[in-house]
Scaffold this motif. Structure first.
Motif, PDB file in Angstrom:
ATOM      1  N   TRP A  10       8.350  -1.217   9.990  1.00  0.00           N
ATOM      2  CA  TRP A  10       7.734  -0.785   8.917  1.00  0.00           C
ATOM      3  C   TRP A  10       9.075  -0.606   8.197  1.00  0.00           C
ATOM      4  O   TRP A  10       8.629   1.016   7.867  1.00  0.00           O
ATOM      5  CB  TRP A  10       6.950  -0.513   9.385  1.00  0.00           C
ATOM      6  N   ARG A  11       9.385  -0.817   6.421  1.00  0.00           N
ATOM      7  CA  ARG A  11       9.828  -0.623   5.485  1.00  0.00           C
ATOM      8  C   ARG A  11       9.430  -0.888   4.354  1.00  0.00           C
ATOM      9  O   ARG A  11       8.266  -1.566   4.345  1.00  0.00           O
ATOM     10  CB  ARG A  11      11.609  -1.985   5.716  1.00  0.00           C
ATOM     11  N   ASN A  12      10.168  -0.207   3.495  1.00  0.00           N
ATOM     12  CA  ASN A  12       8.820   0.127   1.944  1.00  0.00           C
ATOM     13  C   ASN A  12       8.135   0.731   2.664  1.00  0.00           C
ATOM     14  O   ASN A  12       6.537   0.499   1.552  1.00  0.00           O
ATOM     15  CB  ASN A  12       9.099  -0.897   1.136  1.00  0.00           C
ATOM     16  N   VAL A  13       7.976   1.738   2.663  1.00  0.00           N
ATOM     17  CA  VAL A  13       6.255   2.887   2.922  1.00  0.00           C
ATOM     18  C   VAL A  13       6.736   3.766   2.337  1.00  0.00           C
ATOM     19  O   VAL A  13       8.285   4.131   2.442  1.00  0.00           O
ATOM     20  CB  VAL A  13       6.025   2.454   4.033  1.00  0.00           C
ATOM     21  N   HIS A  56       8.563  -5.226   9.198  1.00  0.00           N
ATOM     22  CA  HIS A  56       7.161  -5.581   7.925  1.00  0.00           C
ATOM     23  C   HIS A  56       7.783  -5.453   6.751  1.00  0.00           C
ATOM     24  O   HIS A  56       7.800  -3.895   6.671  1.00  0.00           O
ATOM     25  CB  HIS A  56       5.811  -4.947   8.210  1.00  0.00           C
ATOM     26  N   ASP A  57       7.218  -5.642   5.763  1.00  0.00           N
ATOM     27  CA  ASP A  57       6.976  -5.122   4.372  1.00  0.00           C
ATOM     28  C   ASP A  57       5.865  -4.163   3.936  1.00  0.00           C
ATOM     29  O   ASP A  57       5.402  -5.261   3.666  1.00  0.00           O
ATOM     30  CB  ASP A  57       7.890  -5.817   3.228  1.00  0.00           C
ATOM     31  N   GLY A  58       5.712  -3.027   4.150  1.00  0.00           N
ATOM     32  CA  GLY A  58       5.081  -1.977   3.334  1.00  0.00           C
ATOM     33  C   GLY A  58       4.283  -2.013   1.659  1.00  0.00           C
ATOM     34  O   GLY A  58       3.298  -1.651   1.544  1.00  0.00           O
ATOM     35  N   GLY A  59       5.133  -3.144   1.195  1.00  0.00           N
ATOM     36  CA  GLY A  59       4.799  -3.278   0.107  1.00  0.00           C
ATOM     37  C   GLY A  59       4.954  -1.561  -1.060  1.00  0.00           C
ATOM     38  O   GLY A  59       4.655  -1.148  -2.397  1.00  0.00           O
ATOM     39  N   GLY A  60       5.734  -0.579  -0.580  1.00  0.00           N
ATOM     40  CA  GLY A  60       5.512   0.431  -0.599  1.00  0.00           C
ATOM     41  C   GLY A  60       4.691   1.495  -0.667  1.00  0.00           C
ATOM     42  O   GLY A  60       4.296   2.176  -1.362  1.00  0.00           O
ATOM     43  N   ARG A  61       3.597   1.071   0.423  1.00  0.00           N
ATOM     44  CA  ARG A  61       2.699   1.721   0.407  1.00  0.00           C
ATOM     45  C   ARG A  61       2.578   2.635   1.347  1.00  0.00           C
ATOM     46  O   ARG A  61       3.702   3.392   1.899  1.00  0.00           O
ATOM     47  CB  ARG A  61       1.151   0.452   1.150  1.00  0.00           C
ATOM     48  N   ASP A 378      -3.741   1.262  -0.189  1.00  0.00           N
ATOM     49  CA  ASP A 378      -3.683   1.360  -1.598  1.00  0.00           C
ATOM     50  C   ASP A 378      -4.185   2.325  -2.505  1.00  0.00           C
ATOM     51  O   ASP A 378      -4.735   2.385  -3.393  1.00  0.00           O
ATOM     52  CB  ASP A 378      -4.566  -0.443  -2.288  1.00  0.00           C
ATOM     53  N   HIS A 395      -5.930  -0.606   3.874  1.00  0.00           N
ATOM     54  CA  HIS A 395      -5.093  -1.824   3.722  1.00  0.00           C
ATOM     55  C   HIS A 395      -4.767  -2.748   4.837  1.00  0.00           C
ATOM     56  O   HIS A 395      -5.019  -3.570   4.900  1.00  0.00           O
ATOM     57  CB  HIS A 395      -3.628  -1.791   2.334  1.00  0.00           C
TER      58      HIS A 395
END
Length: 409
Positions: A10-13, A56-61, A378, A395
């Motif tokens: 899990w990346r971008n978290v 998995h891209d966490g979208g910065g969450r 979110d 989310h």
């Protein structure tokens, strides 16, 4: 770090690990990857350091551990909304009880309901918790008050765990109240618990801990100690509803048996606090019941802090005194009514709640070796889920490494 092809990143978290060894508030980590192997957290590494696996891209969450509700009574029959309305209109609890209301009404409805009916009712309540990000729930018996009906409630709790992506801790609370047939023989009912209910249901694998209601309207410390002695003979962990309405020394009793938790504790004194500190017993705060009963005696939060007693927060969902299937609301109430900080409230529904269920080494933190139960929000900060109960910015809910939010919840 080279990963297996089946490992998950899990990346971008933004990780609120709730790991107390990390210096930032909430154990926050920016620019790190959360790496899973099967149903466990394999590692947390600087972003991009690991390669391979499924990303998995966490979208910065924001990511937090899955929430843990460590004190509920989710399985029961009937409805006591009309009874609550009567109380608000001036009818006394004694009058309502004399008419067959109160806990007796819930016991009657629970005994009469089938397993499938109880399962259907409890499933609706459980799903409300899951939609808020709860991944582990404790469910107590205590509305059957007979061998057959207590077993029925515990079986329903097991069926919930089989049907939904959630871990359920089952607790035997046969010492909740004396059933009508034992109204004038409470000692006889305790004997039934110690000699029949407890050993037989334990042998059937229907529960993992024993609870009691140590109170003048429940059972005396002496009667509760009989239950604890019976539990000790079988190696069963114990916990207690104590010091809710008066000071009877219940917290000290629970601590003497190295209990997992002492719950409610509005009337807890320094002797009890020190005993809990020495035994590592968790203080479980239940602000929903405090609010619903319009109580004014608050738990001694400052004293609990002073003696380093871990404080958990739970819904106490039940039909009589806390009909709130919202852990976010309980967190908000704990801050507003009891003076917890938002970070303490979060610890109370993650790592301290895990400790109250004997799961402190596997649950409640984002940490290598722990179960892969977590939530993506979110939200910018963890305080948002405490600040605004009623709006869940969930989310995604991940249970044992699998994304479960939206799949029939």
């Amino acid at each position: 770090m080279q990963l297996l092809s089946t490992d998950v990143i899990w990346r971008n978290v933004r990780l609120a690990t709730l790991d107390p060894t990390r210096p930032e508030p909430y154990g926050m980590l920016e620019n790190h990857d959360l790496i899973l192997r099967n149903d466990r957290i394999l590692a947390i590494t600087p972003q991009g350091e690991a390669s391979g696996g499924i990303v998995h891209d966490g979208g910065g969450r924001l990511v937090t551990p899955g929430l843990i509700d460590c004190h509920t009574h989710l399985v029961f029959g009937g409805n006591r909304a009309a009874e609550w309305e009567q109380r608000l209109n001036g009818v006394s609890y004694q009058e309502i009880s004399a008419r067959g209301g109160g806990i007796n009404a819930t016991v009657k409805a629970t005994r009469e309901a089938s397993e499938s009916e109880l399962l259907s009712l409890a499933a609706v309540r459980l799903q409300r918790l899951l939609r808020e990000g709860v991944t582990t729930v404790e469910i107590k018996s205590g509305y059957g008050l007979s061998l057959q009906s207590e077993a029925k409630m515990l079986r329903v709790a097991h069926q919930l765990a089989e049907r939904y992506p959630v871990e359920i801790s089952r607790t035997l609370l046969a010492a909740h109240a004396a059933p009508a047939e034992y109204r004038d023989d409470r000692d006889g009912y305790i004997t039934l618990i110690c000699e029949t209910l407890l050993p037989q249901l334990w042998q059937e694998g229907l529960f993992e801990a024993v609870d009691v209601f140590c109170e003048s309207v429940g059972f005396s410390p002496q009667q509760c100690e009989r239950v604890f002695n019976a539990a000790r003979q079988h190696g069963i962990p114990i916990k207690g509803h104590v010091e809710q309405l008066s000071l009877l020394g219940g917290a000290q009793l629970v601590s003497r048996y190295q209990g997992l938790s002492a719950d409610h504790i509005e009337y807890l004194d320094e002797h009890g606090v020190k005993a809990m500190s020495a035994s590592s017993t968790v203080a479980v705060l239940l602000p929903g019941a405090f609010y619903f009963l319009r109580e004014n005696r608050q738990p001694p939060v400052a004293m609990l802090r002073q003696h380093n007693v871990p404080m958990a927060v739970a819904t106490d969902y039940n039909p009589g005194t806390s009909p709130f299937a919202s852990l976010h609301l309980a967190m908000n109430m704990a801050c507003v009514q009891f003076g917890l900080t938002p970070e303490e409230a979060w610890a109370g529904v993650t790592r301290h709640a895990a400790q109250a269920l004997g799961r402190q080494n596997t649950h409640g933190q984002l940490k290598a070796g722990y179960v892969a139960d977590f939530c993506l929000w979110d939200a910018d900060q963890p305080v948002e889920m405490v600040y605004e109960p009623g709006r869940s910015p969930l989310h995604a809910r991940v249970y044992r490494g699998d994304i479960t939010y939206g799949s029939g919840l």
